[in-house]
Scaffold this active site. Structure first.
Site, PDB file in Angstrom:
ATOM      1  N   LYS A   1       7.014 -90.915  45.778  1.00 28.49           N
ATOM      2  CA  LYS A   1       8.234 -90.691  44.861  1.00 28.49           C
ATOM      3  C   LYS A   1       7.887 -91.472  43.601  1.00 28.49           C
ATOM      4  O   LYS A   1       7.985 -91.044  42.537  1.00 28.49           O
ATOM      5  CB  LYS A   1       9.377 -90.668  45.397  1.00 28.49           C
ATOM      6  CG  LYS A   1      10.541 -90.671  44.469  1.00 28.49           C
ATOM      7  CD  LYS A   1      12.014 -90.997  45.100  1.00 28.49           C
ATOM      8  CE  LYS A   1      12.090 -92.456  45.359  1.00 28.49           C
ATOM      9  NZ  LYS A   1      12.853 -93.191  44.284  1.00 28.49           N
ATOM     10  N   ASN A   2       7.621 -92.861  43.931  1.00 23.28           N
ATOM     11  CA  ASN A   2       7.640 -93.799  42.900  1.00 23.28           C
ATOM     12  C   ASN A   2       6.391 -93.844  42.116  1.00 23.28           C
ATOM     13  O   ASN A   2       6.030 -94.794  41.226  1.00 23.28           O
ATOM     14  CB  ASN A   2       8.309 -95.037  43.436  1.00 23.28           C
ATOM     15  CG  ASN A   2       9.744 -95.252  43.649  1.00 23.28           C
ATOM     16  OD1 ASN A   2      10.302 -94.138  43.405  1.00 23.28           O
ATOM     17  ND2 ASN A   2       9.930 -96.219  44.458  1.00 23.28           N
TER      18      ASN A   2
ATOM     19  N   ARG B   1      17.977 -93.161  37.749  1.00 25.84           N
ATOM     20  CA  ARG B   1      17.641 -94.421  36.921  1.00 25.84           C
ATOM     21  C   ARG B   1      16.200 -94.338  36.349  1.00 25.84           C
ATOM     22  O   ARG B   1      15.855 -94.868  35.227  1.00 25.84           O
ATOM     23  CB  ARG B   1      17.821 -95.765  37.621  1.00 25.84           C
ATOM     24  CG  ARG B   1      18.925 -96.075  38.462  1.00 25.84           C
ATOM     25  CD  ARG B   1      19.018 -97.410  39.007  1.00 25.84           C
ATOM     26  NE  ARG B   1      18.021 -98.123  38.068  1.00 25.84           N
ATOM     27  CZ  ARG B   1      18.459 -98.683  37.056  1.00 25.84           C
ATOM     28  NH1 ARG B   1      19.570 -98.131  36.409  1.00 25.84           N
ATOM     29  NH2 ARG B   1      17.485 -99.305  36.269  1.00 25.84           N
TER      30      ARG B   1
ATOM     31  N   CYS C   1      23.563 -99.319  39.861  1.00 23.16           N
ATOM     32  CA  CYS C   1      23.596 -98.311  40.897  1.00 23.16           C
ATOM     33  C   CYS C   1      23.877 -99.125  42.024  1.00 23.16           C
ATOM     34  O   CYS C   1      24.468-100.361  42.153  1.00 23.16           O
ATOM     35  CB  CYS C   1      22.258 -97.838  41.171  1.00 23.16           C
ATOM     36  SG  CYS C   1      20.971 -98.910  42.069  1.00 23.16           S
TER      37      CYS C   1
ATOM     38  N   ARG D   1      20.723-103.699  37.574  1.00 24.45           N
ATOM     39  CA  ARG D   1      19.390-103.090  37.204  1.00 24.45           C
ATOM     40  C   ARG D   1      19.370-102.859  35.477  1.00 24.45           C
ATOM     41  O   ARG D   1      19.282-101.964  35.151  1.00 24.45           O
ATOM     42  CB  ARG D   1      19.271-101.989  38.199  1.00 24.45           C
ATOM     43  CG  ARG D   1      19.085-102.094  39.559  1.00 24.45           C
ATOM     44  CD  ARG D   1      18.931-101.069  40.426  1.00 24.45           C
ATOM     45  NE  ARG D   1      17.453-100.506  40.319  1.00 24.45           N
ATOM     46  CZ  ARG D   1      16.887 -99.480  40.823  1.00 24.45           C
ATOM     47  NH1 ARG D   1      17.932 -98.821  41.385  1.00 24.45           N
ATOM     48  NH2 ARG D   1      15.931 -99.179  40.718  1.00 24.45           N
ATOM     49  N   PRO D   2      19.513-103.842  35.010  1.00 21.30           N
ATOM     50  CA  PRO D   2      19.500-103.712  33.608  1.00 21.30           C
ATOM     51  C   PRO D   2      17.967-103.405  33.027  1.00 21.30           C
ATOM     52  O   PRO D   2      16.784-103.297  33.823  1.00 21.30           O
ATOM     53  CB  PRO D   2      19.575-105.506  33.043  1.00 21.30           C
ATOM     54  CG  PRO D   2      19.473-106.201  34.199  1.00 21.30           C
ATOM     55  CD  PRO D   2      19.646-105.467  35.364  1.00 21.30           C
ATOM     56  N   ILE D   3      18.018-102.906  31.774  1.00 22.05           N
ATOM     57  CA  ILE D   3      16.428-102.521  31.426  1.00 22.05           C
ATOM     58  C   ILE D   3      16.139-103.345  30.087  1.00 22.05           C
ATOM     59  O   ILE D   3      15.283-103.014  29.210  1.00 22.05           O
ATOM     60  CB  ILE D   3      16.469-100.999  31.006  1.00 22.05           C
ATOM     61  CG1 ILE D   3      17.536-100.722  29.912  1.00 22.05           C
ATOM     62  CG2 ILE D   3      16.774-100.258  32.106  1.00 22.05           C
ATOM     63  CD1 ILE D   3      17.414 -99.278  29.368  1.00 22.05           C
ATOM     64  N   ASP D   4      16.641-104.943  30.178  1.00 19.74           N
ATOM     65  CA  ASP D   4      16.511-105.547  28.727  1.00 19.74           C
ATOM     66  C   ASP D   4      15.039-105.812  28.586  1.00 19.74           C
ATOM     67  O   ASP D   4      14.434-105.851  27.388  1.00 19.74           O
ATOM     68  CB  ASP D   4      17.235-106.872  29.127  1.00 19.74           C
ATOM     69  CG  ASP D   4      16.963-107.446  30.313  1.00 19.74           C
ATOM     70  OD1 ASP D   4      17.087-106.889  31.357  1.00 19.74           O
ATOM     71  OD2 ASP D   4      16.037-108.595  30.403  1.00 19.74           O
ATOM     72  N   GLN D   5      14.150-106.024  29.862  1.00 22.94           N
ATOM     73  CA  GLN D   5      12.710-106.064  29.453  1.00 22.94           C
ATOM     74  C   GLN D   5      12.111-104.766  28.953  1.00 22.94           C
ATOM     75  O   GLN D   5      11.006-105.069  28.054  1.00 22.94           O
ATOM     76  CB  GLN D   5      12.165-106.399  30.801  1.00 22.94           C
ATOM     77  CG  GLN D   5      12.542-107.473  31.777  1.00 22.94           C
ATOM     78  CD  GLN D   5      12.522-108.693  31.040  1.00 22.94           C
ATOM     79  OE1 GLN D   5      11.284-109.222  30.785  1.00 22.94           O
ATOM     80  NE2 GLN D   5      13.407-109.718  30.750  1.00 22.94           N
TER      81      GLN D   5
ATOM     82  N   ASP E   1      12.048-102.277  49.159  1.00 19.82           N
ATOM     83  CA  ASP E   1      12.320-100.970  49.647  1.00 19.82           C
ATOM     84  C   ASP E   1      11.930-100.831  51.121  1.00 19.82           C
ATOM     85  O   ASP E   1      12.323 -99.727  51.798  1.00 19.82           O
ATOM     86  CB  ASP E   1      11.406 -99.997  48.931  1.00 19.82           C
ATOM     87  CG  ASP E   1      11.696 -99.569  47.520  1.00 19.82           C
ATOM     88  OD1 ASP E   1      10.942 -99.061  46.748  1.00 19.82           O
ATOM     89  OD2 ASP E   1      12.879-100.303  47.054  1.00 19.82           O
TER      90      ASP E   1
ATOM     91  N   ARG F   1      16.979 -87.941  48.596  1.00 17.29           N
ATOM     92  CA  ARG F   1      16.250 -88.496  47.260  1.00 17.29           C
ATOM     93  C   ARG F   1      14.790 -89.063  47.297  1.00 17.29           C
ATOM     94  O   ARG F   1      13.922 -88.610  46.539  1.00 17.29           O
ATOM     95  CB  ARG F   1      16.907 -89.505  46.876  1.00 17.29           C
ATOM     96  CG  ARG F   1      18.547 -89.640  46.440  1.00 17.29           C
ATOM     97  CD  ARG F   1      18.930 -90.505  45.773  1.00 17.29           C
ATOM     98  NE  ARG F   1      18.295 -90.978  44.383  1.00 17.29           N
ATOM     99  CZ  ARG F   1      18.594 -91.756  43.444  1.00 17.29           C
ATOM    100  NH1 ARG F   1      19.769 -92.469  43.627  1.00 17.29           N
ATOM    101  NH2 ARG F   1      17.836 -91.943  42.553  1.00 17.29           N
TER     102      ARG F   1
END
Ligand code: EPZ
Length: 433
Positions: A32-33, A108, A132, A137-141, A320, A412
């Protein structure tokens, strides 16, 4: 499937009668990933991208809907046999497209369209993914890297607005290992003017799988799988056909189902070279874990030896697999200390495992698991994708009956898990709501 036509979730449950040793071999799906970033990469191509080995998962269906909203044509082609589904994506004109909140909030990974849209069309407007269950789970990077490449980003009404006349190559050092951050910027850099250096890059196999696809599309990339990835921008990318890697997390889950029940399970299609940390911990726990022709085999006959686990970026022990391994350690012969270093709230399976008689004490990001001789079945509530898998594993090993509610979380990331487990001898049925 867990979804009704309008995407509403049905509350199917799993009913598991525990105590059976699982034996036999079953197929592992495509990862999936790895599929999700590959779908995002198709936005960069001026021709069709075909992804082979795509599992039927809710997240993949959701991402397909997102690509449709972004103007792409997404078709499922029956593959050459089970697990060989082909997803064909032909990008359209996404110039004025918006990735809407109601889709992004459920997945996400939608943030992965940001880099490709900016690189191909010079603008993107996507809903800022909320947190979540497992963390903020920020996305600043992601955003800082795109800004270093010349993008302007702003936040309004919960949406990220990003624009760039032309992205330029840049030297970017990530503050921490981020899988989708590395993937997003690697994709953005493929069409940038000049060379981009991604330092402290994530080394996950899924990042390498994406690099292989991008190279097949004409990108100039080297260094994937190391701390520094170098991407030289090219003028355009063409379509490609890509066989996606096997899902190492699903493989670990299936092999742990064999280990926790004292069985003998072979995960066909699994690639042992992407699973060293997990296989090493399985061996230390007293199981045999070996690469065999076409897959990986795990057998356990003796007692489960308690071992400590600390999650870490690849090639460390994958976060995971933490919840699934904890279920296994609940039946260990001593004490196991499990540290979760990646996400701040990834112990939601603990309360549910305790309901089965597990002895677990949590302090901050560490869980001390005192092994018990037996778990007993109980009604349990799934909370997030990998925690749900942990509850299924515990149910397989427990005495009596376990009901796992809200398995839409499980759908999922695992395609028809109950069928695979049944083929290994498990007594598990999906009861429709
Ligand atoms: C990917 O998520 C996976 N998802 C996750 O799998 C996996 O758990 C995670 O990597 C870690 O391996 C996909 O690949 C679609 P990160 P991602 O960015 O990329 C912090 C599953 O079960 N961070 O590597 O979102 C972040 O908060 C899912 O299939 C920032 O602070 O994870 C976390 O603590 C769950 N700022 C750490 O870095 C950023 O800009 C690692 O996150 C980005 C990340």
């Amino acid at each position: 499937m867990d979804e009704t036509g309008n995407g509403a979730l049905t509350l199917d449950i799993f009913v598991i009668k525990g105590g059976t040793r699982l034996t036999g071999a079953c197929r592992v799906s495509g990862a999936k990933n790895a599929v999700l970033p590959a779908m995002a990469a198709s936005l960069l191509a001026e021709g069709p991208v075909e992804i082979v080995g795509v599992p039927r998962l809710r997240d993949i269906a959701t991402f397909g809907r997102l690509l449709g909203i972004l103007g792409a044509e997404v078709t499922h082609e029956g593959g050459a046999g089970e697990g060989r589904e082909v997803l064909r994506i032909l990008s359209g004109d996404a110039r004025n497209a918006v990735a809407p909140y109601d889709l992004v909030k459920t997945m996400r990974a939608s943030v992965l369209v940001l880099g490709p849209l900016l690189a191909r069309y010079g603008r993107a407007r996507i809903s800022l993914p909320g947190g979540c269950a497992i963390g903020a789970r920020p996305i600043d990077q992601h955003l800082r890297g795109l800004e270093l490449m010349g993008a302007k980003t702003s936040l309004s009404e919960g949406y990220i607005e990003a624009s760039a006349d032309l992205l330029s190559g840049a030297a970017i050092t990530f503050d921490m290992k981020t899988v989708t951050g590395t993937e997003n910027l690697m994709m953005a850099a493929t069409l940038a003017k000049g060379t981009t250096f991604l330092k402290n890059a994530a080394k996950e196999p899924e990042v390498c799988d994406l690099a292989r696809l991008l190279r097949a599309m004409g990108a100039d990339i080297e260094g994937e799988g190391t701390d520094e990835i170098v991407v030289r921008g090219v003028r355009s990318l063409h379509g490609a056909r890509h066989e996606v890697m096997a899902d190492r997390i699903e493989a670990a889950t299936l092999l742990l189902a064999g280990a926790i029940t004292g069985g003998d399970v072979t995960a066909m299609g699994a690639d042992a070279s992407t699973m060293d940390a997990v296989l090493e911990k399985l061996r230390r726990s007293g199981a045999d874990a070996d690469a065999v022709p076409g897959g990986v085999r795990v057998r356990r006959e003796g007692p489960i030896r308690s071992v400590n686990v600390k999650t870490a970026p690849y090639p460390g022990f994958p976060t995971d697999v933490q919840a699934q391994f904890m279920a296994y350690m609940c039946l260990g012969d001593g004490f196991s200390v499990i540290s979760e270093t990646i996400f701040e709230n990834r112990f939601m399976h603990v309360a549910e495992l305790r309901r089965m008689g597990a002895r677990i004490d949590v302090s901050g990001n560490m869980a001390a698991v005192r092994g018990v001789p037996e778990l007993s079945g109980a009604p349990l509530m799934a909370t997030d994708l990998r925690a749900s898998a942990s509850l299924v594993l515990a149910g397989l090993a427990a005495s009596g009956t376990t009901e796992v509610l809200r398995i839409y979380h499980l759908d999922r990331g695992y395609e028809a898990l109950e069928h695979r487990l049944t083929s290994l001898g498990a007594d598990i049925v999906r009861v429709k709501e």
